[in-house]
Design a protein around this motif. Sequence first.
Motif, mmCIF file in Angstrom:
data_model
loop_
_atom_site.group_PDB
_atom_site.id
_atom_site.type_symbol
_atom_site.label_atom_id
_atom_site.label_comp_id
_atom_site.label_asym_id
_atom_site.label_seq_id
_atom_site.Cartn_x
_atom_site.Cartn_y
_atom_site.Cartn_z
ATOM 1 N N LYS A 90 0.848 -1.191 0.000
ATOM 2 C CA LYS A 90 0.000 0.000 0.000
ATOM 3 C C LYS A 90 0.883 1.240 0.000
ATOM 4 O O LYS A 90 1.805 1.348 0.796
ATOM 5 C CB LYS A 90 -0.898 0.009 1.242
ATOM 6 N N TYR A 91 0.584 2.159 -0.909
ATOM 7 C CA TYR A 91 1.413 3.343 -1.084
ATOM 8 C C TYR A 91 0.627 4.603 -0.734
ATOM 9 O O TYR A 91 -0.546 4.742 -1.099
ATOM 10 C CB TYR A 91 1.886 3.459 -2.537
ATOM 11 N N LEU A 92 1.294 5.520 -0.049
ATOM 12 C CA LEU A 92 0.749 6.843 0.207
ATOM 13 C C LEU A 92 1.546 7.823 -0.639
ATOM 14 O O LEU A 92 2.772 7.904 -0.515
ATOM 15 C CB LEU A 92 0.872 7.202 1.693
ATOM 16 N N LEU A 93 0.879 8.557 -1.528
ATOM 17 C CA LEU A 93 1.547 9.484 -2.429
ATOM 18 C C LEU A 93 1.428 10.906 -1.888
ATOM 19 O O LEU A 93 0.308 11.370 -1.605
ATOM 20 C CB LEU A 93 0.929 9.433 -3.831
ATOM 21 N N ALA A 94 2.547 11.587 -1.743
ATOM 22 C CA ALA A 94 2.543 12.994 -1.348
ATOM 23 C C ALA A 94 2.311 13.828 -2.606
ATOM 24 O O ALA A 94 3.180 13.899 -3.476
ATOM 25 C CB ALA A 94 3.867 13.364 -0.696
ATOM 26 N N VAL A 95 1.134 14.422 -2.717
ATOM 27 C CA VAL A 95 0.747 15.134 -3.946
ATOM 28 C C VAL A 95 0.431 16.587 -3.611
ATOM 29 O O VAL A 95 -0.536 16.872 -2.893
ATOM 30 C CB VAL A 95 -0.462 14.455 -4.614
ATOM 31 N N SER A 96 1.237 17.492 -4.153
ATOM 32 C CA SER A 96 1.048 18.923 -3.883
ATOM 33 C C SER A 96 0.113 19.581 -4.894
ATOM 34 O O SER A 96 -0.449 20.645 -4.621
ATOM 35 C CB SER A 96 2.399 19.629 -3.926
ATOM 36 N N GLY A 97 -0.004 18.960 -6.073
ATOM 37 C CA GLY A 97 -0.735 19.589 -7.171
ATOM 38 C C GLY A 97 0.198 20.140 -8.228
ATOM 39 O O GLY A 97 -0.240 20.557 -9.298
ATOM 40 N N GLY A 98 1.517 20.144 -7.945
ATOM 41 C CA GLY A 98 2.510 20.605 -8.915
ATOM 42 C C GLY A 98 2.769 19.563 -9.984
ATOM 43 O O GLY A 98 2.273 18.429 -9.917
ATOM 44 N N ILE A 99 3.582 19.920 -10.967
ATOM 45 C CA ILE A 99 3.778 19.071 -12.137
ATOM 46 C C ILE A 99 4.389 17.710 -11.767
ATOM 47 O O ILE A 99 3.969 16.676 -12.290
ATOM 48 C CB ILE A 99 4.644 19.802 -13.197
ATOM 49 N N ASP A 100 5.359 17.689 -10.853
ATOM 50 C CA ASP A 100 6.032 16.435 -10.525
ATOM 51 C C ASP A 100 5.090 15.459 -9.821
ATOM 52 O O ASP A 100 4.994 14.285 -10.188
ATOM 53 C CB ASP A 100 7.245 16.699 -9.618
ATOM 54 N N SER A 101 4.379 15.951 -8.807
ATOM 55 C CA SER A 101 3.527 15.042 -8.034
ATOM 56 C C SER A 101 2.282 14.619 -8.818
ATOM 57 O O SER A 101 1.809 13.490 -8.668
ATOM 58 C CB SER A 101 3.122 15.676 -6.700
#
Length: 403
Positions: A2-13
């Motif tokens: 199970k993975y938790l993704l840190a997503v800021s909304g920027g291009i990389d994430s």
Amino acid sequence: KKYLLAVSGGIDSMCMAELFLNCSLRPDFAIAHVNFSLRGEESDADERLTRSWAEKNGIHYHCIRFDTNAFALEKSLSIEMAARELRYGWFESLIEEFGYDFLSVAHNRNDSVETFFLNILRGTGIDGITGIRKYNGKIIRPLIEIERKDIFSYVSSRTIIYRDDRSNFENEYSRNKIRNLAFPIFETINPSFLDTVSRDMEHFSQAAAILDDISQEIKKKVVSYENGATVIDMRALKETAHTDFHAFHILNPFGFNSSQIKEITDTTSTGKHFSSPKYDLITDRNSLRLYPTEREIPSSVTINGPGTFRFGDFELHLAVTLVVSDFNVHPPHGTLYFDATKLEFPIVCRTWQEADRFHPFGMKGSRKISDFFTTLKLDRIAKKQQPIICDASDRIICIPPFR
């Protein structure tokens, strides 16, 4: 997993989130978004984008909002350090609560090379010139070998929606100055400088691993643990080659910086005190003693009968034993025997006081505990944490494990 993704909304994430979504392995993942409340409506728009993406694709969504400015002020941190502390603390709590196996962060090759130069400019050991790790405990960085321009090409070709943080294009922060001002100059010298520096960092990483193995062997010989303290045998350490290097590798994980470590290894004074954010260090003639700071030491613990009790880092076990014919009156180290009929309960374990005196077994008269501590060469932190055990009449019956 199970993975938790840190997503800021920027291009990389957002690129990373799309890659997880479209991966043929169909990984089980959720996304986590932090609103740092630093950019007003722009921060709120980032949150709306990530929430909308998660809802559209049926992905579990976590979100939290922090007053980052207030936290930075309270903790005397820079905004960058405050944001890092807040987000990773929250990520750790999500991993524990929901059972995620890994935290996936969208750092790329450019980020790693930027970190390389930042560390060099700030001053660093060899670990600081190895770049950002692909794996670090539960943290993984699946984009770390991909350049930012390739991420941009992929996102553009797939028309993936993302938001730009305007602060990335301003040169207020050191990282942005390296990214926006230095990198274009480097490209004129070597158009493939990202590849070149990445190869160098891999070589440094391999060298660091070899040196770390050597330092670990030195550490086994000079580091010991005693009553809650980490003890470093400086006499033995100074007999090794490259003492400063090994001292840095031993002390830096405790939060001491290079200038502090130089001063620590050079000092010949006894009782000199050094502090890092989480540790206190006391120098002795031939050793260093490190203690975790801000530990709660109870003023007293009451013992009403047999059992196991804790006093700071000390664990105390009380048992009643029948005396039989082959009973050995000389106990092993760390064990003290008493005539149970002469003890008055409750027994109290407490910290020492300046006026404390005791009657050492086998000696005439009494002795001040402060003088006894001096004989033992206990430093001031060890004295503060040393338990004193008294009976119901406040008679001192032992100073574990010494007398």
